[in-house]
Design a protein around this motif. Structure first.
Motif, PDB file in Angstrom:
ATOM      1  N   VAL A 129       6.105   0.777   7.494  1.00  0.00           N
ATOM      2  CA  VAL A 129       5.636   1.222   6.177  1.00  0.00           C
ATOM      3  C   VAL A 129       4.333   1.990   6.328  1.00  0.00           C
ATOM      4  O   VAL A 129       4.170   3.082   5.767  1.00  0.00           O
ATOM      5  CB  VAL A 129       5.487   0.022   5.207  1.00  0.00           C
ATOM      6  N   LEU A 169       4.908   5.462   7.774  1.00  0.00           N
ATOM      7  CA  LEU A 169       5.528   6.374   6.809  1.00  0.00           C
ATOM      8  C   LEU A 169       4.558   6.763   5.701  1.00  0.00           C
ATOM      9  O   LEU A 169       4.610   7.886   5.190  1.00  0.00           O
ATOM     10  CB  LEU A 169       6.803   5.748   6.248  1.00  0.00           C
ATOM     11  N   LEU A 174       9.960   6.098   0.836  1.00  0.00           N
ATOM     12  CA  LEU A 174       9.937   4.979   1.782  1.00  0.00           C
ATOM     13  C   LEU A 174      11.160   4.089   1.588  1.00  0.00           C
ATOM     14  O   LEU A 174      11.803   3.683   2.556  1.00  0.00           O
ATOM     15  CB  LEU A 174       8.684   4.131   1.569  1.00  0.00           C
ATOM     16  N   VAL A 208       9.142  -2.161  -1.407  1.00  0.00           N
ATOM     17  CA  VAL A 208       8.160  -1.286  -0.760  1.00  0.00           C
ATOM     18  C   VAL A 208       6.764  -1.608  -1.280  1.00  0.00           C
ATOM     19  O   VAL A 208       5.813  -1.715  -0.501  1.00  0.00           O
ATOM     20  CB  VAL A 208       8.503   0.202  -0.992  1.00  0.00           C
TER      21      VAL A 208
END
Length: 98
Positions: free
Chosen positions: A21, A24, A34, A45
């Motif tokens: 995460v 990204l 994401l 997320v």
């Protein structure tokens, strides 16, 4: 699925998914992007993002990326390290009247 974000404490190690995460986020993806890339809902997320912020002691995505780079969670291209070191190094301020 991650546990509650409030259980994450500054200094706790990032999980493999949390590192994904963070990387990204550094690439500029939105929560929706994401989610699509990692096959997660936007809500999941957001939970991961809150955990990353808590563990890194960051207040926002940008600060999380800077801390992530400084801690080695985000690999940098060759030749970019001096620039990053300049960003995270304390700045010396000359004394007034000097």
């Amino acid at each position: 699925m991650p546990t509650r974000a409030t259980n994450a404490k500054k200094g706790d190690p990032l999980s493999r998914r949390e590192e994904q995460v963070l990387r990204l986020i550094a690439a500029g993806l939105t929560n929706a992007e994401l989610g699509r890339q990692l096959f997660l809902s936007e809500n999941t997320v957001r939970i991961y993002l809150r955990r990353v912020l808590a563990k890194l002691g960051a207040r926002n995505r940008t600060q999380a990326v800077v801390v992530g780079v400084a801690m080695g969670h985000i690999p940098l291209p060759a030749g970019s390290v001096p620039v990053i070191e300049a960003l995270v190094r304390p700045v010396e301020v000359p004394a007034v009247g000097a």
